[in-house]
Design a protein around this motif. Structure first.
Motif, PDB file in Angstrom:
ATOM      1  N   MET A   1       0.846  -1.170   0.000  1.00  0.00           N
ATOM      2  CA  MET A   1       0.000   0.000   0.000  1.00  0.00           C
ATOM      3  C   MET A   1       0.899   1.243   0.000  1.00  0.00           C
ATOM      4  SD  MET A   1      -2.957   0.664   2.633  1.00  0.00           S
ATOM      5  CE  MET A   1      -3.627   2.210   2.930  1.00  0.00           C
ATOM      6  N   THR A   2       0.661   2.140  -0.908  1.00  0.00           N
ATOM      7  CA  THR A   2       1.466   3.345  -1.014  1.00  0.00           C
ATOM      8  C   THR A   2       0.638   4.558  -0.604  1.00  0.00           C
ATOM      9  OG1 THR A   2       0.849   3.685  -3.313  1.00  0.00           O
ATOM     10  CG2 THR A   2       2.843   2.394  -2.893  1.00  0.00           C
ATOM     11  N   ALA A   3       1.338   5.579  -0.133  1.00  0.00           N
ATOM     12  CA  ALA A   3       0.669   6.816   0.277  1.00  0.00           C
ATOM     13  C   ALA A   3       0.348   7.645  -0.953  1.00  0.00           C
ATOM     14  CB  ALA A   3       1.574   7.592   1.214  1.00  0.00           C
ATOM     15  N   PRO A   4      -0.741   8.369  -0.921  1.00  0.00           N
ATOM     16  CA  PRO A   4      -1.063   9.252  -2.046  1.00  0.00           C
ATOM     17  C   PRO A   4       0.031  10.307  -2.231  1.00  0.00           C
ATOM     18  CG  PRO A   4      -2.867   9.209  -0.449  1.00  0.00           C
ATOM     19  CD  PRO A   4      -1.754   8.420   0.113  1.00  0.00           C
ATOM     20  N   ILE A   5       0.206  10.743  -3.455  1.00  0.00           N
ATOM     21  CA  ILE A   5       1.261  11.693  -3.794  1.00  0.00           C
ATOM     22  C   ILE A   5       1.115  12.997  -3.024  1.00  0.00           C
ATOM     23  CG2 ILE A   5       0.097  12.702  -5.781  1.00  0.00           C
ATOM     24  CD1 ILE A   5       3.796  11.909  -5.659  1.00  0.00           C
ATOM     25  N   GLU A   6      -0.129  13.405  -2.716  1.00  0.00           N
ATOM     26  CA  GLU A   6      -0.344  14.645  -1.966  1.00  0.00           C
ATOM     27  C   GLU A   6       0.241  14.554  -0.559  1.00  0.00           C
ATOM     28  OE1 GLU A   6      -2.991  13.000  -3.403  1.00  0.00           O
ATOM     29  OE2 GLU A   6      -3.259  14.267  -5.164  1.00  0.00           O
ATOM     30  N   VAL A   7       0.113  13.395   0.056  1.00  0.00           N
ATOM     31  CA  VAL A   7       0.649  13.202   1.407  1.00  0.00           C
ATOM     32  C   VAL A   7       2.176  13.231   1.382  1.00  0.00           C
ATOM     33  CG1 VAL A   7       0.824  11.577   3.337  1.00  0.00           C
ATOM     34  CG2 VAL A   7      -1.368  11.915   2.183  1.00  0.00           C
ATOM     35  N   VAL A   8       2.753  12.575   0.405  1.00  0.00           N
ATOM     36  CA  VAL A   8       4.212  12.555   0.283  1.00  0.00           C
ATOM     37  C   VAL A   8       4.734  13.966   0.030  1.00  0.00           C
ATOM     38  CG1 VAL A   8       6.140  11.708  -1.094  1.00  0.00           C
ATOM     39  CG2 VAL A   8       4.267  10.168  -0.504  1.00  0.00           C
ATOM     40  N   LEU A   9       4.117  14.697  -0.878  1.00  0.00           N
ATOM     41  CA  LEU A   9       4.535  16.074  -1.153  1.00  0.00           C
ATOM     42  C   LEU A   9       4.347  16.968   0.074  1.00  0.00           C
ATOM     43  CD1 LEU A   9       3.264  16.670  -4.786  1.00  0.00           C
ATOM     44  CD2 LEU A   9       5.618  16.430  -4.009  1.00  0.00           C
ATOM     45  N   GLY A  10       3.258  16.768   0.789  1.00  0.00           N
ATOM     46  CA  GLY A  10       3.009  17.548   2.011  1.00  0.00           C
ATOM     47  C   GLY A  10       4.091  17.313   3.052  1.00  0.00           C
ATOM     48  N   VAL A  11       4.496  16.073   3.232  1.00  0.00           N
ATOM     49  CA  VAL A  11       5.559  15.745   4.195  1.00  0.00           C
ATOM     50  C   VAL A  11       6.883  16.345   3.752  1.00  0.00           C
ATOM     51  CG1 VAL A  11       6.907  13.844   5.168  1.00  0.00           C
ATOM     52  CG2 VAL A  11       4.419  13.668   5.059  1.00  0.00           C
ATOM     53  N   VAL A  12       7.193  16.262   2.471  1.00  0.00           N
ATOM     54  CA  VAL A  12       8.444  16.828   1.952  1.00  0.00           C
ATOM     55  C   VAL A  12       8.469  18.343   2.154  1.00  0.00           C
ATOM     56  CG1 VAL A  12       9.768  17.249  -0.156  1.00  0.00           C
ATOM     57  CG2 VAL A  12       8.893  14.965   0.322  1.00  0.00           C
ATOM     58  N   VAL A  13       7.377  19.019   1.820  1.00  0.00           N
ATOM     59  CA  VAL A  13       7.302  20.472   2.004  1.00  0.00           C
ATOM     60  C   VAL A  13       7.432  20.825   3.483  1.00  0.00           C
ATOM     61  CG1 VAL A  13       5.743  22.463   1.829  1.00  0.00           C
ATOM     62  CG2 VAL A  13       6.019  20.916  -0.107  1.00  0.00           C
ATOM     63  N   LEU A  14       6.780  20.077   4.346  1.00  0.00           N
ATOM     64  CA  LEU A  14       6.875  20.325   5.787  1.00  0.00           C
ATOM     65  C   LEU A  14       8.304  20.145   6.291  1.00  0.00           C
ATOM     66  CD1 LEU A  14       5.302  20.985   8.365  1.00  0.00           C
ATOM     67  CD2 LEU A  14       5.016  18.532   8.690  1.00  0.00           C
ATOM     68  N   LEU A  15       8.994  19.116   5.812  1.00  0.00           N
ATOM     69  CA  LEU A  15      10.377  18.878   6.233  1.00  0.00           C
ATOM     70  C   LEU A  15      11.321  19.977   5.742  1.00  0.00           C
ATOM     71  CD1 LEU A  15      10.687  15.012   5.771  1.00  0.00           C
ATOM     72  CD2 LEU A  15      10.555  16.293   7.910  1.00  0.00           C
ATOM     73  N   ILE A  16      10.984  20.593   4.636  1.00  0.00           N
ATOM     74  CA  ILE A  16      11.817  21.683   4.125  1.00  0.00           C
ATOM     75  C   ILE A  16      11.459  22.999   4.819  1.00  0.00           C
ATOM     76  CG2 ILE A  16      12.292  23.093   2.084  1.00  0.00           C
ATOM     77  CD1 ILE A  16      12.001  20.500   0.437  1.00  0.00           C
ATOM     78  N   LEU A  17      10.199  23.262   5.002  1.00  0.00           N
ATOM     79  CA  LEU A  17       9.763  24.530   5.582  1.00  0.00           C
ATOM     80  C   LEU A  17      10.010  24.650   7.084  1.00  0.00           C
ATOM     81  CD1 LEU A  17       6.446  25.430   3.752  1.00  0.00           C
ATOM     82  CD2 LEU A  17       8.616  26.622   3.680  1.00  0.00           C
ATOM     83  N   ALA A  18       9.929  23.571   7.818  1.00  0.00           N
ATOM     84  CA  ALA A  18      10.078  23.634   9.278  1.00  0.00           C
ATOM     85  C   ALA A  18      11.411  24.242   9.705  1.00  0.00           C
ATOM     86  CB  ALA A  18       9.872  22.254   9.892  1.00  0.00           C
ATOM     87  N   PRO A  19      12.567  23.805   9.173  1.00  0.00           N
ATOM     88  CA  PRO A  19      13.825  24.439   9.579  1.00  0.00           C
ATOM     89  C   PRO A  19      13.935  25.900   9.142  1.00  0.00           C
ATOM     90  CG  PRO A  19      14.248  22.345   8.480  1.00  0.00           C
ATOM     91  CD  PRO A  19      12.796  22.638   8.329  1.00  0.00           C
ATOM     92  N   VAL A  20      13.377  26.225   7.981  1.00  0.00           N
ATOM     93  CA  VAL A  20      13.417  27.608   7.493  1.00  0.00           C
ATOM     94  C   VAL A  20      12.619  28.510   8.429  1.00  0.00           C
ATOM     95  CG1 VAL A  20      12.703  29.134   5.617  1.00  0.00           C
ATOM     96  CG2 VAL A  20      13.829  26.967   5.101  1.00  0.00           C
ATOM     97  N   VAL A  21      11.420  28.099   8.769  1.00  0.00           N
ATOM     98  CA  VAL A  21      10.584  28.875   9.683  1.00  0.00           C
ATOM     99  C   VAL A  21      11.250  28.969  11.052  1.00  0.00           C
ATOM    100  CG1 VAL A  21       8.371  28.894  10.903  1.00  0.00           C
ATOM    101  CG2 VAL A  21       8.446  28.396   8.456  1.00  0.00           C
ATOM    102  N   ALA A  22      11.840  27.883  11.534  1.00  0.00           N
ATOM    103  CA  ALA A  22      12.524  27.902  12.828  1.00  0.00           C
ATOM    104  C   ALA A  22      13.687  28.890  12.823  1.00  0.00           C
ATOM    105  CB  ALA A  22      13.023  26.506  13.181  1.00  0.00           C
ATOM    106  N   ALA A  23      14.455  28.941  11.747  1.00  0.00           N
ATOM    107  CA  ALA A  23      15.590  29.865  11.662  1.00  0.00           C
ATOM    108  C   ALA A  23      15.122  31.310  11.635  1.00  0.00           C
ATOM    109  CB  ALA A  23      16.432  29.549  10.430  1.00  0.00           C
TER     110      ALA A  23
END
Length: 149
Positions: free
Chosen positions: A1-23
């Protein structure tokens, strides 16, 4: 079972944005709270950068206010810092500088022993603090920096 592409993209964007927002939040809240607000401009640049400076026993650290780095943008060794003659703003500088602020040219060596030159713009009390910090301690009292291996 694979995750929908929207969920994968959402996680990737969150992983990129979280450190930027924290900085950015780190600079806006913690650095700005425990520092002196200044305008800086390195030699060769036309635009002034809003930021902050923090002083330690051995160096001065310049932080651009809107940057995604957790570390200072420029750190100058106190023993090499030289301040020029202060002057009033002229020409297009008057559009950026607030009333009563002065411009002081500076030069110093960073941690890679490269020469950094530019201008710093500060209010009267911040300028007094910078001048006092530069003159307050002889270079014999500054602990030598540990060499990185």
């Amino acid at each position: 079972m694979t995750a929908p592409i929207e969920v994968v993209l959402g996680v990737v964007v969150l992983l990129i944005l979280a450190p930027v927002v924290a900085a950015v939040v780190y600079r806006l809240v913690f650095i700005r709270h425990n520092s002196t607000s200044v305008l800086t401009r390195q030699t060769g640049e036309d635009a002034w950068t809003y930021g902050a400076v923090r002083y330690t026993d051995a160096d001065v650290a310049f932080y651009r206010l809107f940057s995604i780095r957790f570390t200072p943008d420029v750190r100058l060794d106190r023993r090499t810092l030289v301040l020029g003659r202060r002057r009033h703003p002229t020409g297009s500088e008057l559009d950026v500088v607030e009333a009563g602020e002065m411009i002081v040219p500076f030069s110093g060596r960073d941690r890679r022993d490269q020469l950094v030159e530019g201008d710093i713009c500060l209010g009267p009390s911040a300028l007094t603090g910078l001048m006092a910090w530069v003159e307050a301690c002889s270079t014999d009292q500054i602990r030598p920096r540990r060499r990185r291996r």
